[in-house]
Design a protein around this motif. Sequence first.
Motif, PDB file in Angstrom:
ATOM      1  N   PRO A 127       0.808  -1.220   0.000  1.00 17.27           N
ATOM      2  CA  PRO A 127       0.000   0.000   0.000  1.00 17.27           C
ATOM      3  C   PRO A 127       0.840   1.269   0.000  1.00 17.27           C
ATOM      4  O   PRO A 127       0.412   2.302  -0.534  1.00 17.27           O
ATOM      5  N   VAL A 128       2.031   1.208   0.599  1.00 23.38           N
ATOM      6  CA  VAL A 128       2.920   2.372   0.572  1.00 23.38           C
ATOM      7  C   VAL A 128       3.331   2.674  -0.868  1.00 23.38           C
ATOM      8  O   VAL A 128       3.239   3.819  -1.337  1.00 23.38           O
ATOM      9  N   LEU A 129       3.772   1.646  -1.590  1.00 23.63           N
ATOM     10  CA  LEU A 129       4.184   1.848  -2.980  1.00 23.63           C
ATOM     11  C   LEU A 129       3.002   2.247  -3.852  1.00 23.63           C
ATOM     12  O   LEU A 129       3.152   3.060  -4.778  1.00 23.63           O
ATOM     13  N   VAL A 137       5.173   9.095  -8.514  1.00 23.38           N
ATOM     14  CA  VAL A 137       6.533   9.088  -7.979  1.00 23.38           C
ATOM     15  C   VAL A 137       7.061   7.660  -7.964  1.00 23.38           C
ATOM     16  O   VAL A 137       6.302   6.711  -7.767  1.00 23.38           O
ATOM     17  N   VAL A 138       8.351   7.506  -8.190  1.00 22.26           N
ATOM     18  CA  VAL A 138       9.036   6.228  -8.019  1.00 22.26           C
ATOM     19  C   VAL A 138      10.084   6.431  -6.933  1.00 22.26           C
ATOM     20  O   VAL A 138      10.859   7.386  -6.984  1.00 22.26           O
ATOM     21  N   HIS A 139      10.108   5.560  -5.956  1.00 24.88           N
ATOM     22  CA  HIS A 139      11.029   5.750  -4.829  1.00 24.88           C
ATOM     23  C   HIS A 139      12.486   5.650  -5.277  1.00 24.88           C
ATOM     24  O   HIS A 139      13.315   6.489  -4.928  1.00 24.88           O
ATOM     25  N   ARG A 140      12.826   4.578  -5.980  1.00 29.70           N
ATOM     26  CA  ARG A 140      14.144   4.359  -6.594  1.00 29.70           C
ATOM     27  C   ARG A 140      15.260   4.009  -5.620  1.00 29.70           C
ATOM     28  O   ARG A 140      16.396   3.817  -6.048  1.00 29.70           O
ATOM     29  N   ASP A 141      14.985   3.908  -4.328  1.00 33.68           N
ATOM     30  CA  ASP A 141      16.063   3.529  -3.408  1.00 33.68           C
ATOM     31  C   ASP A 141      15.533   2.684  -2.254  1.00 33.68           C
ATOM     32  O   ASP A 141      15.903   2.889  -1.108  1.00 33.68           O
ATOM     33  N   LEU A 142      14.662   1.728  -2.573  1.00 32.25           N
ATOM     34  CA  LEU A 142      14.184   0.807  -1.550  1.00 32.25           C
ATOM     35  C   LEU A 142      15.321  -0.128  -1.149  1.00 32.25           C
ATOM     36  O   LEU A 142      15.937  -0.780  -1.998  1.00 32.25           O
ATOM     37  N   LYS A 143      15.585  -0.208   0.137  1.00 31.90           N
ATOM     38  CA  LYS A 143      16.600  -1.105   0.675  1.00 31.90           C
ATOM     39  C   LYS A 143      16.350  -1.229   2.174  1.00 31.90           C
ATOM     40  O   LYS A 143      15.634  -0.411   2.764  1.00 31.90           O
ATOM     41  N   PRO A 144      16.912  -2.230   2.832  1.00 30.71           N
ATOM     42  CA  PRO A 144      16.624  -2.439   4.251  1.00 30.71           C
ATOM     43  C   PRO A 144      16.932  -1.234   5.131  1.00 30.71           C
ATOM     44  O   PRO A 144      16.216  -0.985   6.100  1.00 30.71           O
ATOM     45  N   ARG A 145      17.983  -0.475   4.817  1.00 23.89           N
ATOM     46  CA  ARG A 145      18.319   0.690   5.642  1.00 23.89           C
ATOM     47  C   ARG A 145      17.287   1.807   5.505  1.00 23.89           C
ATOM     48  O   ARG A 145      17.229   2.705   6.346  1.00 23.89           O
ATOM     49  N   MET A 186      19.111  -2.394  -7.275  1.00 23.88           N
ATOM     50  CA  MET A 186      18.725  -1.578  -8.420  1.00 23.88           C
ATOM     51  C   MET A 186      18.215  -2.426  -9.580  1.00 23.88           C
ATOM     52  O   MET A 186      18.814  -3.442  -9.938  1.00 23.88           O
ATOM     53  N   SER A 187      17.111  -1.992 -10.180  1.00 19.68           N
ATOM     54  CA  SER A 187      16.541  -2.716 -11.321  1.00 19.68           C
ATOM     55  C   SER A 187      17.451  -2.584 -12.543  1.00 19.68           C
ATOM     56  O   SER A 187      18.222  -1.631 -12.650  1.00 19.68           O
ATOM     57  N   PRO A 188      17.380  -3.540 -13.478  1.00 19.60           N
ATOM     58  CA  PRO A 188      18.217  -3.441 -14.679  1.00 19.60           C
ATOM     59  C   PRO A 188      17.996  -2.154 -15.455  1.00 19.60           C
ATOM     60  O   PRO A 188      18.964  -1.536 -15.929  1.00 19.60           O
ATOM     61  N   ALA A 195      14.530   4.866 -18.453  1.00 18.12           N
ATOM     62  CA  ALA A 195      13.314   5.322 -17.787  1.00 18.12           C
ATOM     63  C   ALA A 195      12.915   4.323 -16.709  1.00 18.12           C
ATOM     64  O   ALA A 195      12.981   3.110 -16.903  1.00 18.12           O
ATOM     65  N   VAL A 196      12.537   4.856 -15.549  1.00 19.17           N
ATOM     66  CA  VAL A 196      12.097   3.995 -14.456  1.00 19.17           C
ATOM     67  C   VAL A 196      10.611   4.198 -14.234  1.00 19.17           C
ATOM     68  O   VAL A 196      10.043   5.236 -14.570  1.00 19.17           O
ATOM     69  N   GLY A 197       9.963   3.182 -13.690  1.00 19.27           N
ATOM     70  CA  GLY A 197       8.544   3.252 -13.399  1.00 19.27           C
ATOM     71  C   GLY A 197       8.244   2.451 -12.155  1.00 19.27           C
ATOM     72  O   GLY A 197       9.162   1.979 -11.461  1.00 19.27           O
ATOM     73  N   PRO A 198       6.975   2.243 -11.832  1.00 16.35           N
ATOM     74  CA  PRO A 198       6.622   1.461 -10.645  1.00 16.35           C
ATOM     75  C   PRO A 198       7.267   0.083 -10.610  1.00 16.35           C
ATOM     76  O   PRO A 198       7.623  -0.413  -9.542  1.00 16.35           O
ATOM     77  N   GLY A 199       7.467  -0.526 -11.786  1.00 11.48           N
ATOM     78  CA  GLY A 199       8.103  -1.838 -11.820  1.00 11.48           C
ATOM     79  C   GLY A 199       9.514  -1.827 -11.274  1.00 11.48           C
ATOM     80  O   GLY A 199      10.011  -2.853 -10.800  1.00 11.48           O
ATOM     81  N   SER A 200      10.191  -0.674 -11.335  1.00 12.78           N
ATOM     82  CA  SER A 200      11.545  -0.587 -10.788  1.00 12.78           C
ATOM     83  C   SER A 200      11.526  -0.740  -9.276  1.00 12.78           C
ATOM     84  O   SER A 200      12.391  -1.398  -8.689  1.00 12.78           O
ATOM     85  N   ASP A 201      10.542  -0.128  -8.623  1.00 16.71           N
ATOM     86  CA  ASP A 201      10.410  -0.294  -7.174  1.00 16.71           C
ATOM     87  C   ASP A 201      10.047  -1.727  -6.809  1.00 16.71           C
ATOM     88  O   ASP A 201      10.510  -2.262  -5.790  1.00 16.71           O
ATOM     89  N   LEU A 202       9.223  -2.369  -7.640  1.00 17.68           N
ATOM     90  CA  LEU A 202       8.863  -3.759  -7.364  1.00 17.68           C
ATOM     91  C   LEU A 202      10.087  -4.672  -7.475  1.00 17.68           C
ATOM     92  O   LEU A 202      10.239  -5.622  -6.703  1.00 17.68           O
ATOM     93  N   TYR A 203      10.970  -4.397  -8.421  1.00 17.01           N
ATOM     94  CA  TYR A 203      12.215  -5.158  -8.536  1.00 17.01           C
ATOM     95  C   TYR A 203      13.048  -4.980  -7.260  1.00 17.01           C
ATOM     96  O   TYR A 203      13.577  -5.954  -6.697  1.00 17.01           O
TER      97      TYR A 203
END
Length: 423
Positions: A127-129, A137-145, A186-188, A195-203
Amino acid sequence: MIAAPDGRRTVGGRYALTALVGQGGMGQVWSAQDLLLGREVAVKLLRASAPGSTHADELRRRFERESRVTARVGHPGLVTVHDAGTDADELYLVMQYVRGTDLADHLAENDPYPWPWAVAVAAQLCPVLAAVHEAGVVHRDLKPRNLMLRHDGTLVALDLGVAAVLGADTTRVTMTGSPVGSPAYMSPEQAMGGAVGPGSDLYSLGAVLYELLTGAVPFEGSSALGTLHRHLHEAPAPLRTVRPDLPPALEALVLWLLAKDPAQRPADATALYHALAPLLPTPTAGTGGAALCDPTRPFRLPFAPWPDRGPGPLPAVPAQPATPVPAPVPPPGTVPSPAVPSQAVPSHDAEGALLAATVDEARRLLGAGRISQALGLLGSALRTAEARHGVDSPVTAALRRQYTALQPHAGANGTAGATPHRP
């Protein structure tokens, strides 16, 4: 302007800085006290004109964009922005102070990570994404930290600072030729600077899930470029070779998220949630072991009050005669060690100085090859800090980072050190 009574630096005329709690490419993050409203906040600082930097204008644009983007995306799973402005030669962003443990530390203290917890983390991120992507918006830096677990098990995503606003009028503000984000997640398409999109955050979420379930990121190279190359050209190792207890459906879901082609990933965060739903813990399910931040708790006990943890920690360590920490006094010389950074423990008063000396002594022991003694010393200091200041205080958090950083060295030398139990 409101002056802090104890002489602490005040930002924006009202935010008294307490302790440095984080530092990264976008600047520093401090815990602070809002002197006008009397609440604890987080203050992110960025020097507007970094000495010798040719990218000062770009950094300013990224920081100002973070203020606008984070403020306009409202969701309980995102930090709330309170204020933003300029103080002397620094930009500042004032945000909600989130109490809890970041996901990287939670994984380090609960390895192997129970797979129902990993599913609960991913389900909460959906739900956050969805809210972030709906705002363009695309977050582009999802990681555990960048993912924080509160004590009740609810998750908060941090740092939209490198978010890319979607749309025809978007201006790329990355360093020339440098993709923004963390290579391990990071997505391929992001690695290629495309270009990045929502799928990049899902990766990226798939990479986070892979790490939670196996203890390692799906791709790791000797350099950032080597890691990105593996994201582009290699398939991840099957999860169930490492974790045979995983349901086959969960392994298939993670590999679905890690598809090289964005079109082969889930259509959106909503579709991902529906795929996760059959794997979610039920309200009557057990937790698989107690933990301070149990990601399954919102599903087992929806809307339940937070656990009773007694009085919260003070926003600042009070200036007073130091209470002895059960640690030896360090000798005049110390041996540097990259595993235990020297700057992470706040030292605003006598107690902070003593805790810093404890870390220095642990570094000396580590340099001398006395791994178990260094681990025991930090563990004892961590338990003392938790009992005195609470599990969320800056001093406790800093000591916990040192302890976590030291554990791989202990394992490598055949010295097992159990993470101190956190009440």
